[in-house]
Design a protein around this motif. Structure first.
Motif, PDB file in Angstrom:
ATOM      1  N   ALA A   1      27.498  -0.778  54.284  1.00 20.75           N
ATOM      2  CA  ALA A   1      27.297   0.074  55.609  1.00 20.75           C
ATOM      3  C   ALA A   1      28.218   0.244  56.496  1.00 20.75           C
ATOM      4  O   ALA A   1      28.837  -1.014  56.751  1.00 20.75           O
ATOM      5  N   GLN A   2      28.374   1.294  57.149  1.00 18.38           N
ATOM      6  CA  GLN A   2      29.285   1.294  58.160  1.00 18.38           C
ATOM      7  C   GLN A   2      28.547   1.929  59.629  1.00 18.38           C
ATOM      8  O   GLN A   2      27.546   2.645  59.362  1.00 18.38           O
ATOM      9  N   ALA A   3      29.249   1.684  60.733  1.00 17.97           N
ATOM     10  CA  ALA A   3      28.526   2.304  61.853  1.00 17.97           C
ATOM     11  C   ALA A   3      29.761   2.320  62.940  1.00 17.97           C
ATOM     12  O   ALA A   3      30.635   1.644  63.127  1.00 17.97           O
ATOM     13  N   SER A   4      29.533   3.462  63.597  1.00 15.82           N
ATOM     14  CA  SER A   4      30.712   3.921  64.808  1.00 15.82           C
ATOM     15  C   SER A   4      29.907   3.693  65.892  1.00 15.82           C
ATOM     16  O   SER A   4      28.888   4.379  66.270  1.00 15.82           O
ATOM     17  N   VAL A   5      30.557   2.911  66.897  1.00 19.70           N
ATOM     18  CA  VAL A   5      29.860   2.699  68.323  1.00 19.70           C
ATOM     19  C   VAL A   5      30.612   3.412  69.371  1.00 19.70           C
ATOM     20  O   VAL A   5      31.957   2.981  69.574  1.00 19.70           O
ATOM     21  N   PRO A   6      30.198   4.265  70.175  1.00 23.02           N
ATOM     22  CA  PRO A   6      31.206   4.782  71.156  1.00 23.02           C
ATOM     23  C   PRO A   6      31.560   3.779  72.241  1.00 23.02           C
ATOM     24  O   PRO A   6      30.542   2.960  72.656  1.00 23.02           O
TER      25      PRO A   6
ATOM     26  N   LEU B   1      33.812   0.937  78.901  1.00 17.70           N
ATOM     27  CA  LEU B   1      34.932   0.867  79.692  1.00 17.70           C
ATOM     28  C   LEU B   1      36.404   0.902  78.736  1.00 17.70           C
ATOM     29  O   LEU B   1      37.212   1.099  79.382  1.00 17.70           O
ATOM     30  N   MET B   2      36.219   0.667  77.546  1.00 11.79           N
ATOM     31  CA  MET B   2      37.273   0.629  76.720  1.00 11.79           C
ATOM     32  C   MET B   2      38.054   1.874  76.725  1.00 11.79           C
ATOM     33  O   MET B   2      39.238   1.878  76.395  1.00 11.79           O
ATOM     34  N   GLN B   3      37.225   2.860  77.051  1.00  9.86           N
ATOM     35  CA  GLN B   3      37.856   4.215  76.932  1.00  9.86           C
ATOM     36  C   GLN B   3      38.925   4.408  78.034  1.00  9.86           C
ATOM     37  O   GLN B   3      39.899   5.360  77.630  1.00  9.86           O
ATOM     38  N   MET B   4      39.130   3.594  79.089  1.00 11.07           N
ATOM     39  CA  MET B   4      40.074   3.691  80.180  1.00 11.07           C
ATOM     40  C   MET B   4      41.235   3.277  79.443  1.00 11.07           C
ATOM     41  O   MET B   4      42.312   3.223  79.876  1.00 11.07           O
ATOM     42  N   GLN B   5      41.160   2.491  78.115  1.00 13.67           N
ATOM     43  CA  GLN B   5      42.540   2.066  77.528  1.00 13.67           C
ATOM     44  C   GLN B   5      42.808   2.666  76.340  1.00 13.67           C
ATOM     45  O   GLN B   5      43.694   2.374  75.873  1.00 13.67           O
ATOM     46  N   GLY B   6      42.146   4.047  76.344  1.00 15.52           N
ATOM     47  CA  GLY B   6      42.426   4.902  75.359  1.00 15.52           C
ATOM     48  C   GLY B   6      41.666   4.572  74.006  1.00 15.52           C
ATOM     49  O   GLY B   6      41.956   5.342  73.118  1.00 15.52           O
ATOM     50  N   PHE B   7      40.722   3.674  73.904  1.00 19.02           N
ATOM     51  CA  PHE B   7      40.020   3.440  72.904  1.00 19.02           C
ATOM     52  C   PHE B   7      38.493   4.207  72.784  1.00 19.02           C
ATOM     53  O   PHE B   7      37.852   4.217  73.696  1.00 19.02           O
ATOM     54  N   LYS B   8      38.294   5.319  71.672  1.00 16.41           N
ATOM     55  CA  LYS B   8      37.006   5.920  71.940  1.00 16.41           C
ATOM     56  C   LYS B   8      35.822   5.351  70.858  1.00 16.41           C
ATOM     57  O   LYS B   8      34.766   5.397  71.525  1.00 16.41           O
ATOM     58  N   LEU B   9      36.139   4.667  69.797  1.00 19.75           N
ATOM     59  CA  LEU B   9      34.924   4.277  68.822  1.00 19.75           C
ATOM     60  C   LEU B   9      35.391   2.912  68.307  1.00 19.75           C
ATOM     61  O   LEU B   9      36.533   2.628  68.388  1.00 19.75           O
ATOM     62  N   LEU B  10      34.349   2.170  68.282  1.00 18.74           N
ATOM     63  CA  LEU B  10      34.458   0.690  67.516  1.00 18.74           C
ATOM     64  C   LEU B  10      33.775   0.992  66.174  1.00 18.74           C
ATOM     65  O   LEU B  10      32.751   1.146  66.141  1.00 18.74           O
ATOM     66  N   ASN B  11      34.362   0.971  65.160  1.00 16.76           N
ATOM     67  CA  ASN B  11      33.982   0.966  63.771  1.00 16.76           C
ATOM     68  C   ASN B  11      33.535  -0.585  63.542  1.00 16.76           C
ATOM     69  O   ASN B  11      34.199  -1.484  63.375  1.00 16.76           O
TER      70      ASN B  11
ATOM     71  N   ALA C   1      36.698  -6.892  81.307  1.00 13.54           N
ATOM     72  CA  ALA C   1      35.378  -6.338  81.332  1.00 13.54           C
ATOM     73  C   ALA C   1      34.850  -5.421  80.507  1.00 13.54           C
ATOM     74  O   ALA C   1      33.996  -5.800  79.613  1.00 13.54           O
ATOM     75  N   GLY C   2      35.786  -4.442  79.981  1.00 11.96           N
ATOM     76  CA  GLY C   2      35.314  -3.597  78.972  1.00 11.96           C
ATOM     77  C   GLY C   2      35.176  -3.902  77.494  1.00 11.96           C
ATOM     78  O   GLY C   2      34.612  -3.812  76.452  1.00 11.96           O
ATOM     79  N   LEU C   3      36.475  -4.954  77.500  1.00 20.60           N
ATOM     80  CA  LEU C   3      36.434  -5.811  76.259  1.00 20.60           C
ATOM     81  C   LEU C   3      35.348  -6.601  75.726  1.00 20.60           C
ATOM     82  O   LEU C   3      34.508  -6.570  74.750  1.00 20.60           O
ATOM     83  N   ALA C   4      34.819  -7.243  76.856  1.00 18.81           N
ATOM     84  CA  ALA C   4      33.572  -8.072  76.769  1.00 18.81           C
ATOM     85  C   ALA C   4      32.273  -7.230  76.651  1.00 18.81           C
ATOM     86  O   ALA C   4      31.408  -7.565  75.736  1.00 18.81           O
ATOM     87  N   ILE C   5      32.213  -6.440  77.485  1.00 19.23           N
ATOM     88  CA  ILE C   5      30.902  -5.149  77.082  1.00 19.23           C
ATOM     89  C   ILE C   5      30.917  -4.690  75.834  1.00 19.23           C
ATOM     90  O   ILE C   5      29.855  -4.663  75.094  1.00 19.23           O
ATOM     91  N   ASP C   6      31.905  -4.143  75.547  1.00 20.17           N
ATOM     92  CA  ASP C   6      31.782  -3.236  74.123  1.00 20.17           C
ATOM     93  C   ASP C   6      31.976  -4.014  73.128  1.00 20.17           C
ATOM     94  O   ASP C   6      31.427  -3.733  71.840  1.00 20.17           O
ATOM     95  N   ALA C   7      32.540  -5.287  73.215  1.00 24.45           N
ATOM     96  CA  ALA C   7      32.557  -6.227  72.174  1.00 24.45           C
ATOM     97  C   ALA C   7      31.091  -6.729  71.923  1.00 24.45           C
ATOM     98  O   ALA C   7      30.570  -6.985  70.595  1.00 24.45           O
ATOM     99  N   GLY C   8      30.483  -6.954  72.991  1.00 23.26           N
ATOM    100  CA  GLY C   8      28.966  -7.366  72.866  1.00 23.26           C
ATOM    101  C   GLY C   8      28.158  -6.187  72.088  1.00 23.26           C
ATOM    102  O   GLY C   8      27.310  -6.475  71.399  1.00 23.26           O
ATOM    103  N   LEU C   9      28.368  -5.002  72.511  1.00 19.51           N
ATOM    104  CA  LEU C   9      27.705  -3.958  71.731  1.00 19.51           C
ATOM    105  C   LEU C   9      27.924  -3.801  70.415  1.00 19.51           C
ATOM    106  O   LEU C   9      27.023  -3.845  69.442  1.00 19.51           O
ATOM    107  N   GLY C  10      29.377  -4.005  70.110  1.00 17.42           N
ATOM    108  CA  GLY C  10      29.738  -4.237  68.616  1.00 17.42           C
ATOM    109  C   GLY C  10      29.041  -5.340  67.750  1.00 17.42           C
ATOM    110  O   GLY C  10      28.525  -5.214  66.820  1.00 17.42           O
ATOM    111  N   TYR C  11      29.023  -6.645  68.583  1.00 11.66           N
ATOM    112  CA  TYR C  11      28.296  -7.629  67.771  1.00 11.66           C
ATOM    113  C   TYR C  11      26.726  -7.350  67.828  1.00 11.66           C
ATOM    114  O   TYR C  11      26.058  -7.853  66.505  1.00 11.66           O
ATOM    115  N   MET C  12      26.039  -6.567  68.463  1.00 12.29           N
ATOM    116  CA  MET C  12      24.606  -6.056  68.500  1.00 12.29           C
ATOM    117  C   MET C  12      24.559  -5.260  67.117  1.00 12.29           C
ATOM    118  O   MET C  12      23.587  -5.283  66.560  1.00 12.29           O
ATOM    119  N   VAL C  13      25.333  -4.309  67.278  1.00 13.09           N
ATOM    120  CA  VAL C  13      25.363  -3.276  66.252  1.00 13.09           C
ATOM    121  C   VAL C  13      25.408  -3.874  64.820  1.00 13.09           C
ATOM    122  O   VAL C  13      25.121  -3.663  63.701  1.00 13.09           O
TER     123      VAL C  13
END
Length: 470
Positions: free
Chosen positions: A101-106, A109-119, A16-28
């Motif tokens: 251009a670059q962006a860092s997305v906090p 749910l993926m933080q539970m797996q030890g991942f903090k940021l998505l670049n 679920a975290g992968l799906a949600i955070d990946a979605g945020l990454g695609y929007m960014v």
């Protein structure tokens, strides 16, 4: 069961975290792509401003940064974005702009797996082709009112600001009964143009005279074909006018002894004749040079406003044959059908006789109407044929039409509006079907109904040129 559920829950939360955070990454990423694309367009437009390459690069960099900041909101979805320093490279006539251009997305749910940021990162490149532009401005008498003159000067100078003075090549000319090349292309083939001199020329234009459009199109084409020996990848004619052509130059035979046959003569027509008063046709015989408006406006011994000085229409438009043999065009009814020509068996024009200041007879009106129609239709046909020859060489033609007469006045004998001719030379799909050719470069036609519309129309043409230059 509890142990299995607990283990499964960790996995399910990870998915679920992968799906949600990946979605945020695609929007960014989508927002980042859009901001970079817009910044490239802004930089490509701004690079035309400035008198030196250093100023142009600075303007492009400033515009890219400003547009990126305006289109990527600070903290979008919690992200932090940066635009790397733009790279602007000007090499001869080609401008290349690279952005990254670059962006860092906090993460959530993926933080539970030890991942903090998505670049997230994106890059973009815009390449602006080199440009050769012949710019033609109508200064005929129909635009002599103060407000229109001011709008023409303001719009024309603003139009020049869209192009790069160090990489683009621009030639400026104006026309009425004849054409004057104010600033030709540089004869040494170097790039760039003198915008200051062109602005001064436009500021000092005087308005008056008939509309000999074919000579203006020829001069624009000649500058692109012959003055420049190493053409750019994009060649354009921009033609501004408030009316259909009603004049042309050719080698006419004279009907009287005071005007030598075979001389180059400008033949003009002001309007259809009437039996109610003074004949409103003017037929200006002016032997000799025709490349200067000053020379054309000089009356010679072969001038009688109300007499039949011109004996017949010539077979060809041949005034530039000595310097450009390809510019010789047939003056026949077989030319593009803006209007057909009425010819007696011997090809002669109707003999009118002297009307002076009296009222012409019905027979004279009929004869003069035939001449009026023939001259106007021939002028239209020649203009279309010259523009078609330019497009056949890959030259884009853009047209700006001004004023209500383009939508109300039909061509003598042809029934077509003045706007139709401008649409034909631009080769736009919504023009008359007889002249549209999808195999030739398709330009843009913009109609300015009022003086206030002239500058926006110029901006539309400039935007279209810059789009095809990318």
């Amino acid at each position: 069961m509890s142990i299995l559920v607990a283990v499964s829950l960790i996995a399910l939360l990870g998915v679920a975290g992968l799906a949600i955070d990946a979605g945020l990454g695609y929007m960014v990423k989508a927002r980042l792509d859009s901001a970079v694309d817009g910044a490239l367009v802004a930089a490509g437009q701004a690079v035309t401003r400035g008198s030196t390459q250093a100023e142009q690069i600075t303007n492009a960099t400033t515009a890219a940064n400003a547009f990126f900041d305006a289109n990527y909101p600070q903290g979008f979805l919690g992200s932090t974005a940066t635009l790397s320093a733009p790279s602007v490279n000007i090499n001869k006539g080609t401008v290349t702009i690279d952005l990254a251009a670059q962006a860092s997305v906090p993460l959530t749910l993926m933080q539970m797996q030890g991942f903090k940021l998505l670049n997230v990162a994106t890059t973009g490149e815009a390449i602006r082709r080199d440009l050769d532009l012949s710019f033609v401005v109508d200064v005929t008498g129909s635009m002599s009112d103060t407000k229109t003159q001011a709008a023409v000067r303001s719009g024309s100078t603003a139009f020049l600001n869209n192009f790069n003075t160090s990489t683009d090549r621009v030639a400026l000319m104006h026309f009425a009964a004849g054409t004057v090349v104010d600033v030709p292309f540089k004869s040494d083939q170097s790039r760039g143009f003198d915008r200051t001199t062109m602005t001064n020329k436009i500021t000092n234009y005087s308005f008056g005279g008939n509309t000999a459009s074919v000579d203006a199109i020829w001069n624009a084409k000649y500058q692109l074909d012959h003055v420049i020996t190493q053409p750019s990848s994009l060649r354009v004619i921009v033609f501004f006018s408030d009316g259909a052509p009603n004049s042309f130059a050719a080698s006419f035979a004279a009907a009287n002894t005071t005007c030598a046959a075979g001389k180059y003569t400008i033949m003009t027509s002001d309007g259809p004749p009437s039996t109610t008063g003074k004949d409103t046709n003017s037929w200006s015989g002016n032997p000799g040079a025709f490349d200067s408006m000053t020379a054309q406006n000089q009356q010679s011994s072969c001038y009688d406003k109300y007499a039949d000085n011109v004996k017949s229409l010539p077979a060809t438009y041949d005034v530039h044959a000595a310097s450009d043999a390809s510019a010789t065009l047939p003056i026949t009814s077989a030319s593009p059908a803006a209007g057909t020509l009425t010819r007696p068996v011997d090809g002669q024009m109707p003999i009118i006789g002297t009307v002076n200041n009296g009222k012409p007879t019905p027979a004279q009106v009929t004869a003069m109407t035939t001449k009026f129609n023939n001259v106007n239709n021939a002028a239209r046909n020649l203009m279309e044929m010259m523009a078609a020859k330019a497009r056949a060489e890959g030259i884009f033609v853009f047209a700006l039409g001004y004023g209500p007469s383009l939508l109300t006045k039909t061509g003598a004998g042809s029934g077509e509006l003045g706007q139709d001719i401008l649409k034909c030379i631009a080769n736009v799909a919504d023009g008359p079907s007889r002249c549209y050719d999808a195999k030739q470069p398709v330009g843009v036609y913009c109609y300015a109904a009022t003086p206030d519309d002239i500058k926006p129309c110029y901006a539309q043409l400039a935007s279209a040129i810059l789009r095809i230059a990318k």
